[in-house]
Design an enzyme around this catalytic site. Sequence first.
Site, PDB file in Angstrom:
ATOM      1  N   GLY A   1      -5.899   0.457   5.557  1.00 31.40           N
ATOM      2  CA  GLY A   1      -4.857   1.053   4.731  1.00 31.40           C
ATOM      3  C   GLY A   1      -4.618   2.518   5.030  1.00 31.40           C
ATOM      4  O   GLY A   1      -3.722   3.131   4.437  1.00 31.40           O
TER       5      GLY A   1
ATOM      6  N   ASP B   1      -7.603  -1.115  -0.233  1.00 30.35           N
ATOM      7  CA  ASP B   1      -6.401  -0.788   0.547  1.00 30.35           C
ATOM      8  C   ASP B   1      -5.643   0.412  -0.011  1.00 30.35           C
ATOM      9  O   ASP B   1      -4.918   1.079   0.726  1.00 30.35           O
ATOM     10  CB  ASP B   1      -5.435  -1.987   0.526  1.00 30.35           C
ATOM     11  CG  ASP B   1      -5.675  -2.967   1.659  1.00 30.35           C
ATOM     12  OD1 ASP B   1      -6.836  -3.318   1.897  1.00 30.35           O
ATOM     13  OD2 ASP B   1      -4.689  -3.372   2.316  1.00 30.35           O
TER      14      ASP B   1
ATOM     15  N   ASN C   1       0.825  -1.204   0.000  1.00 28.15           N
ATOM     16  CA  ASN C   1       0.000   0.000   0.000  1.00 28.15           C
ATOM     17  C   ASN C   1       0.863   1.259   0.000  1.00 28.15           C
ATOM     18  O   ASN C   1       0.539   2.254  -0.648  1.00 28.15           O
ATOM     19  CB  ASN C   1      -0.909   0.016   1.236  1.00 28.15           C
ATOM     20  CG  ASN C   1      -1.859  -1.170   1.265  1.00 28.15           C
ATOM     21  OD1 ASN C   1      -2.014  -1.875   0.276  1.00 28.15           O
ATOM     22  ND2 ASN C   1      -2.480  -1.395   2.414  1.00 28.15           N
TER      23      ASN C   1
ATOM     24  N   TYR D   1      -6.982 -12.099   2.953  1.00 26.16           N
ATOM     25  CA  TYR D   1      -7.684 -11.628   4.147  1.00 26.16           C
ATOM     26  C   TYR D   1      -9.120 -11.275   3.767  1.00 26.16           C
ATOM     27  O   TYR D   1      -9.377 -10.729   2.711  1.00 26.16           O
ATOM     28  CB  TYR D   1      -6.942 -10.507   4.881  1.00 26.16           C
ATOM     29  CG  TYR D   1      -7.127  -9.078   4.466  1.00 26.16           C
ATOM     30  CD1 TYR D   1      -8.127  -8.276   5.025  1.00 26.16           C
ATOM     31  CD2 TYR D   1      -6.260  -8.496   3.561  1.00 26.16           C
ATOM     32  CE1 TYR D   1      -8.266  -6.940   4.670  1.00 26.16           C
ATOM     33  CE2 TYR D   1      -6.370  -7.161   3.209  1.00 26.16           C
ATOM     34  CZ  TYR D   1      -7.380  -6.385   3.754  1.00 26.16           C
ATOM     35  OH  TYR D   1      -7.507  -5.072   3.397  1.00 26.16           O
TER      36      TYR D   1
ATOM     37  N   ARG E   1      -3.594 -16.255   5.992  1.00 24.47           N
ATOM     38  CA  ARG E   1      -2.294 -16.001   5.364  1.00 24.47           C
ATOM     39  C   ARG E   1      -1.222 -16.995   5.800  1.00 24.47           C
ATOM     40  O   ARG E   1      -0.075 -16.885   5.340  1.00 24.47           O
ATOM     41  CB  ARG E   1      -1.847 -14.571   5.660  1.00 24.47           C
ATOM     42  CG  ARG E   1      -1.513 -14.301   7.113  1.00 24.47           C
ATOM     43  CD  ARG E   1      -1.588 -12.829   7.483  1.00 24.47           C
ATOM     44  NE  ARG E   1      -0.651 -12.008   6.720  1.00 24.47           N
ATOM     45  CZ  ARG E   1      -0.471 -10.692   6.920  1.00 24.47           C
ATOM     46  NH1 ARG E   1      -1.176 -10.060   7.879  1.00 24.47           N
ATOM     47  NH2 ARG E   1       0.374 -10.011   6.198  1.00 24.47           N
TER      48      ARG E   1
ATOM     49  N   ASP F   1      -1.175   3.062   6.356  1.00 26.10           N
ATOM     50  CA  ASP F   1      -0.179   2.967   5.286  1.00 26.10           C
ATOM     51  C   ASP F   1      -0.128   4.254   4.465  1.00 26.10           C
ATOM     52  O   ASP F   1       0.940   4.682   4.026  1.00 26.10           O
ATOM     53  CB  ASP F   1      -0.494   1.774   4.382  1.00 26.10           C
ATOM     54  CG  ASP F   1      -0.644   0.490   5.181  1.00 26.10           C
ATOM     55  OD1 ASP F   1       0.162   0.272   6.118  1.00 26.10           O
ATOM     56  OD2 ASP F   1      -1.571  -0.287   4.892  1.00 26.10           O
TER      57      ASP F   1
ATOM     58  N   TYR G   1      -7.939 -13.306   8.849  1.00 26.69           N
ATOM     59  CA  TYR G   1      -6.718 -13.546   8.079  1.00 26.69           C
ATOM     60  C   TYR G   1      -6.641 -15.011   7.691  1.00 26.69           C
ATOM     61  O   TYR G   1      -6.963 -15.897   8.492  1.00 26.69           O
ATOM     62  CB  TYR G   1      -5.482 -13.194   8.910  1.00 26.69           C
ATOM     63  CG  TYR G   1      -5.240 -11.709   9.015  1.00 26.69           C
ATOM     64  CD1 TYR G   1      -4.840 -10.985   7.899  1.00 26.69           C
ATOM     65  CD2 TYR G   1      -5.408 -11.040  10.212  1.00 26.69           C
ATOM     66  CE1 TYR G   1      -4.618  -9.616   7.989  1.00 26.69           C
ATOM     67  CE2 TYR G   1      -5.195  -9.678  10.313  1.00 26.69           C
ATOM     68  CZ  TYR G   1      -4.801  -8.966   9.193  1.00 26.69           C
ATOM     69  OH  TYR G   1      -4.585  -7.624   9.278  1.00 26.69           O
TER      70      TYR G   1
END
Lengths: 338, 338, 338, 338, 338, 338
Positions: free
Chosen positions: B276, B315, B38, B89, B106, B279, B104
């Site tokens: 996000g 994001d 991001n 996610y 991941r 970020d 999540y």
Amino acid sequence: MPTVVTFGEIMMRLATPGHNRFAQASHLEVTFGGGEANVAAALALSGIDAAFVTRLPQNDWGDRAIATLRGQGVDTSRIIRGDGRMGVYFLEHGAGPRASRVIYDRADSAISHIAEGDVDWSSVFAGVKWFHWTGITPALGDAAAAAVTAACKAAKSAGCTISVDLNFRKNLWTREKAQAVMTDLMPFVDVCIGNEEDAETVFSIKGADVETGSIDRNRYIDVGRQLSDRFQFKAVAITLRESISASRNGWSAMLYAQNQAYFSERYDIDIVDRVGSGDSFAAGMIYAQLQAFDPQRAVAWATAAAALKHTIPGDLNFVSPTEIARLVEGDASGRVQR
Amino acid sequence: MPTVVTFGEIMMRLATPGHNRFAQASHLEVTFGGGEANVAAALALSGIDAAFVTRLPQNDWGDRAIATLRGQGVDTSRIIRGDGRMGVYFLEHGAGPRASRVIYDRADSAISHIAEGDVDWSSVFAGVKWFHWTGITPALGDAAAAAVTAACKAAKSAGCTISVDLNFRKNLWTREKAQAVMTDLMPFVDVCIGNEEDAETVFSIKGADVETGSIDRNRYIDVGRQLSDRFQFKAVAITLRESISASRNGWSAMLYAQNQAYFSERYDIDIVDRVGSGDSFAAGMIYAQLQAFDPQRAVAWATAAAALKHTIPGDLNFVSPTEIARLVEGDASGRVQR
Amino acid sequence: MPTVVTFGEIMMRLATPGHNRFAQASHLEVTFGGGEANVAAALALSGIDAAFVTRLPQNDWGDRAIATLRGQGVDTSRIIRGDGRMGVYFLEHGAGPRASRVIYDRADSAISHIAEGDVDWSSVFAGVKWFHWTGITPALGDAAAAAVTAACKAAKSAGCTISVDLNFRKNLWTREKAQAVMTDLMPFVDVCIGNEEDAETVFSIKGADVETGSIDRNRYIDVGRQLSDRFQFKAVAITLRESISASRNGWSAMLYAQNQAYFSERYDIDIVDRVGSGDSFAAGMIYAQLQAFDPQRAVAWATAAAALKHTIPGDLNFVSPTEIARLVEGDASGRVQR
Amino acid sequence: MPTVVTFGEIMMRLATPGHNRFAQASHLEVTFGGGEANVAAALALSGIDAAFVTRLPQNDWGDRAIATLRGQGVDTSRIIRGDGRMGVYFLEHGAGPRASRVIYDRADSAISHIAEGDVDWSSVFAGVKWFHWTGITPALGDAAAAAVTAACKAAKSAGCTISVDLNFRKNLWTREKAQAVMTDLMPFVDVCIGNEEDAETVFSIKGADVETGSIDRNRYIDVGRQLSDRFQFKAVAITLRESISASRNGWSAMLYAQNQAYFSERYDIDIVDRVGSGDSFAAGMIYAQLQAFDPQRAVAWATAAAALKHTIPGDLNFVSPTEIARLVEGDASGRVQR
Amino acid sequence: MPTVVTFGEIMMRLATPGHNRFAQASHLEVTFGGGEANVAAALALSGIDAAFVTRLPQNDWGDRAIATLRGQGVDTSRIIRGDGRMGVYFLEHGAGPRASRVIYDRADSAISHIAEGDVDWSSVFAGVKWFHWTGITPALGDAAAAAVTAACKAAKSAGCTISVDLNFRKNLWTREKAQAVMTDLMPFVDVCIGNEEDAETVFSIKGADVETGSIDRNRYIDVGRQLSDRFQFKAVAITLRESISASRNGWSAMLYAQNQAYFSERYDIDIVDRVGSGDSFAAGMIYAQLQAFDPQRAVAWATAAAALKHTIPGDLNFVSPTEIARLVEGDASGRVQR
Amino acid sequence: MPTVVTFGEIMMRLATPGHNRFAQASHLEVTFGGGEANVAAALALSGIDAAFVTRLPQNDWGDRAIATLRGQGVDTSRIIRGDGRMGVYFLEHGAGPRASRVIYDRADSAISHIAEGDVDWSSVFAGVKWFHWTGITPALGDAAAAAVTAACKAAKSAGCTISVDLNFRKNLWTREKAQAVMTDLMPFVDVCIGNEEDAETVFSIKGADVETGSIDRNRYIDVGRQLSDRFQFKAVAITLRESISASRNGWSAMLYAQNQAYFSERYDIDIVDRVGSGDSFAAGMIYAQLQAFDPQRAVAWATAAAALKHTIPGDLNFVSPTEIARLVEGDASGRVQR
């Protein structure tokens, strides 16, 4: 008390809309499905008491998989919950010469963590008449394979008829592993369902073309006979798919029982979604046996049920026995029902 | 030659539409995102040459993650491909008193398989001015943590400024593990970004309320001072989120640099998608440093950039420097731009 | 054996997407809901065994209404099927000063054809602890009103606690008819739920402002007291909605029990979908009683449950007890739950 | 350094969903495409370094056209920006006997304002092996035609092979104008792609049916021979579309090279989206030449690539060389790829 | 002053998207349609002044039904409003062997409440040339049947040509009732449209196969002759649908006029939405008569118009006379029209 | 015979869904709108006979613009068709501090080609009471400005009241040009609608703050007075928008008539779509004049109508007089209307 129990994995299915490729889709359609779950749902939708056994993660997706099946009338009370993730499969619908594609993301899913004793199989099968599983479940790992064995033993003790759909999946295990595991499980099985390719991959059984003339039919009959002879199956059902393109298939089947072969009608199908059609066939075959249909009607019924499935989005076969019966009686005209 | 390099994981983001819950959504919206990706995208969208380094699976979703970033101008040529799965996610948007939720999925993703030598870090950082990473990357496992260390060393050798966003994720590692790993990595870091909670969780640094009066401000200043003193950071940026509800937040930030604290404007935000936003703040801070903004404008810029992010689905922060500048100049009126 | 039984109508809900008006919508979102069905579903989602009784048409929409409830865990085995149509309600979401609108199309629906003896009420209530219905059911016609009476009698015999949500609907019956029918039914009721307007419309009970000071509270207390005194209710719950606009409401409630009033927290809510929030309150109140919460926690629980409902599309309250408890504990921050 | 450069216009494509007519569509699907851009994208998706040159407006749609191509790996660094609008084309998908329709809204688009010197063609072609353009570009106006000439000259100097897709568009210019302009440009061209109708419209070349028997083939061969003879093309590729209906086409092609004709397989195609299929053919032909396939495999490859394009929504051909190769090897079965 | 008046019911049509079944659809697509309304709209879209008469409820759906027709140019000024509900029909699109399904929910709709004198028929038909109705309208109840009779009388007095589409609907009335009512109405009719099945159901007229050879044609001719002879129709049009599957139909028609039969082209159609195709045929036939086409062109026109309708979602036939003419001239190729 | 005629451009509006940016939207929502068309539609929806005059291209989008207006009851019979393209505007909805954005693509649209004599203005205004236009129309070019002049003259001759909405658009013309053209047109105008900014830009009229105290009100009154004095307007309406953010606005208005100022209620609005709200105000003001409301009710009505428009997607104000009246009476509670 369910009449039929199935055991396997149900996955979250994430499909691209229309004919979009994975590279393009702005969203994915969420449904849930998996071989044995699809069979249980199809039976429940036909009015048969059916229970599905699996192991699901303790999260929202696990809850929703259960809600999906329970909504259609499947008994989900035997499902156990635990760690591990929700198995996922991504689906992209093909068209014409472009094949449909599946990306599996099911490694380390909750069912692969199933442990001995997680399920009390003898209580699961109390009062049950039929147990169905597919070749996918033992392919999910040794723990899952052990669970299938335990289930088969308990089912046999409970007097169940046991059916299997061979369903070889090359990305889950090797041909050798499949041969070893499946061969050990076959003695439990009464009714074996598969296609010619499965028979060859899993059991190295190939049909011989014994006479000229109606060549293909004889080859399938030969496969049915060999399977029956080798494993003492009461019945063998072979599905006969002609893949003309991703949009069109020919579809028919053969049932081999008591040393005789019965062939269904052949359908030319414009495909909406062919995933789960094999499971619909299996469910139709189980339904037919439970209703004590004669072999000819049994294969007609299972084939028609699966023909209809090709026209329905998602894994589940949302059709009623009335609709299947209408097609078995020969009305494939698709006229508007008002 | 990129000006900025970021390193971390990019995931497939599957979000329920509107305010649907996981239990309800008929489809999931597909985008891609992750902390460092991001940041790279936000910088590229601001006209900065930015590269993102990661390890992705060799499948369609890996391809598409790359296409997403490359489309926005991120240099993806340093991304490596391999085994492992695509991190996923699932996101459900909250509203009012109902929190947004993330599931999540991941574990075992491709980046967790990263091996020493997979990335040639010294060539990655040739000619690069800035390296950014977040506390999520070393939390992905020992291999990823080792890669962060290797990257930091190479970046330092190449003369890069290094920034970190602390981003503690409790479901990836324990507080103790985070403290150990992050403390070892801080000597490489020049610019530290985080919130008060991160500072306490990861470094046990808590702001003291030194005077009465403008109490909160002093507490944040104290956090900034302690972080700077302990790790010799050139700058510490603390984001100050007031969670009124899932629909409304107060949003501002403080930059502590050269023993002085600079506070941004405070925005009252109607939230569209707050994932996000941190970020975007980090990207804004990096952009401000690269543009040599003074500290007051720097914190104003980063805060405004992130304020805008709250209004954009996904994001990524699809805003231009012109739009950020307009908000920095004080136009938060939202009047139609024709 | 269900713990709670509810009886009433479930309708097909066809809602315009987003904030589209009926004049604009290119499609309508299909869900199912109705006062008592919503209560049963909310209880099932909270882990309580709940059954819903109704009469539905023998068509696909009737099947789907059942599938919806069964999916969420509601016991639908007591639902009867027959002639008549599926009740429908069309919903258009308002915003700001524009009110949400409902067009009911429920005349002649299957439940209005319910006949004496269609439901074997004594077997329905065997082993059941709680029976809930709303003022909508007897308003559906004399047959439905008779069924409510029969159900109340059987429930009383079975030792059930009986709750009612007054829910006056002016387009279903007149105030006079409502007064007559509801007054006859109140002797069966233990717990009465409603708002100030219902109390006045259905029972001509108006709160007096007994003292200056906290005026409103006293008025509501007076309503609770009058209702309790007149009908010997064990508890009266009054919901206190402040309609600031179609987008924002203040939301709180009062529970009057054992001559004492308990007020909940007041929530400022950004509304996603407020239809069914009253039903969520009723379900929360029943849940609280079954869990033997003290009156203060009971009203807090029911109010929080309903506060969350305002943020969820559709009639059903897809929240878990964990989420309700978190809000009861005071976390209305809406922070992302990862 | 790209291997292939293409030059032309990329437009915003606004297509009605499903089979909706312009009169009905509640929304339009946004993608971007145009003959030469489609070729560049198809090559990039096949792993060839490809650059696209155009002139785009300095607005969000210009940015997004670039993002689309860059995302798929096309080098967009040679694209220039300026005044003028974004070209748009509206698409309505036909079905059965109802034709698909295109409404062009590309007048006064940015590329029609291209001025001499806007593009430094000699630097564009440095190190490049192949230049491709279509008959649409010079039809966009005299400025665009002049740019094509300048580009051809520079490409020739740089030693590029030059290919053209004739692509006559009657709403952009007259037959007479096309004949004049295209005839002047042909001396630069090495590989000419088109269909029988283009050959006749643009060059008044009509195939003679020289023998009885395989009549059609001979007519196409004659067209190939005449084109080769007149303009000294190294190769001529003729696509052979049989328009059975908007839903079904027969699709094959002929490559005429070194005085010999090579015919591809003929595909029966169920059409998803046939726009851009000609461009996919051109890209496949360029790919085949770059891979030095023999003529038979070249025409097989290009035809298969384009056959797949018919099944993919949008202008771009999201297929991999692996998929094309599978079809070239003969697997048009569309079986699910798991 | 309209040229054509039609009278009947327009319903809200709620269709599942794509090929979803009722059990699956998350939303329903909203359009409006009904036999006579569809005819009026098709004529208006062909440039004929057409008015539609009905009775609609005084609510938003009634308003929207009017807006739909008025938008396409239908004169809606003669529509009356009143009590009763909006008629609804639910549609599920079939595919392959699975039939499309319609669930009617039109009982007690506003038109069934139409009273003598509600419509001033003599003023309705002032200056009008053609009156069209279908067998659905008198099937809606005695009040509607009486209105049809009154309309026919007034139309006859005004010198209108009167056409009927037999359209037997078994769920609206019995065969016996239909026979009685329709037989009484036929003396008003000049042009009769139907299919072989309608002729048999409503009038017990069955085609005899008089000669061998072109058997089917003769049977249809015989039906046309019998109908003409019995009711002195000026023309009888018989549509000839071959239901191969829900996805594919053969489609053609015969016009019998002045003791002679004229057969149209036969179309093989890939079906998008076949509902309303019969109405498009009727509209095409009326258009052809108003344009004084000869019988051969008339049947060609009506059949082509209806062939196109099969490819368009919704009840209405969004095609222009230009498009119909192109198909009549023989271009069924579906080539992209740019 | 319409009561009101408006003249201007109607455009195709292509809006991103939800809060997506241009960079993200996978599709664009299609509606149609434009200042004067919106006024005509709002009046028609309020039951006033209203006609819209424009010039549209002879293509499907022109047809659909007409269908949109005609569907809502606007008389479109005076619209002329011809060459030129359909004007388009792209809309991206802002949120919070992010402004909504409009990209106009209307250059060279059909209306800009309007020629003297295309419209027979004297017949257009026969029997008409009111003519409304906005400052956008003369800004579309000299031809359009000449048409406005011709229309004003004819309207005046016909005895119409003429209203203008100043609506300065900086991307269509310069302030200087606007001043020149608009000043020449004002002598025709009776009722002038605008905001403070328009008054200053177009007429260099700025409000003086004459007294302290209710400062703002006095400034607006001063603007009203100056406009009235300078151009002898019978009434001046000034809209007072407070842009808190793209999600929230304060909204009120002042009507200055007969030397007196009347202020409306002030609404706090949660915005769904604010485009077209000014047009709704103008329509409300015209409606109020036609109904002979007193000035206080007139400004209340117009302001309430526009407040409701902010909550409705698209340019058109789908509200009924009943709904406006309810808000004027003070019910802004947004309670569900069942």
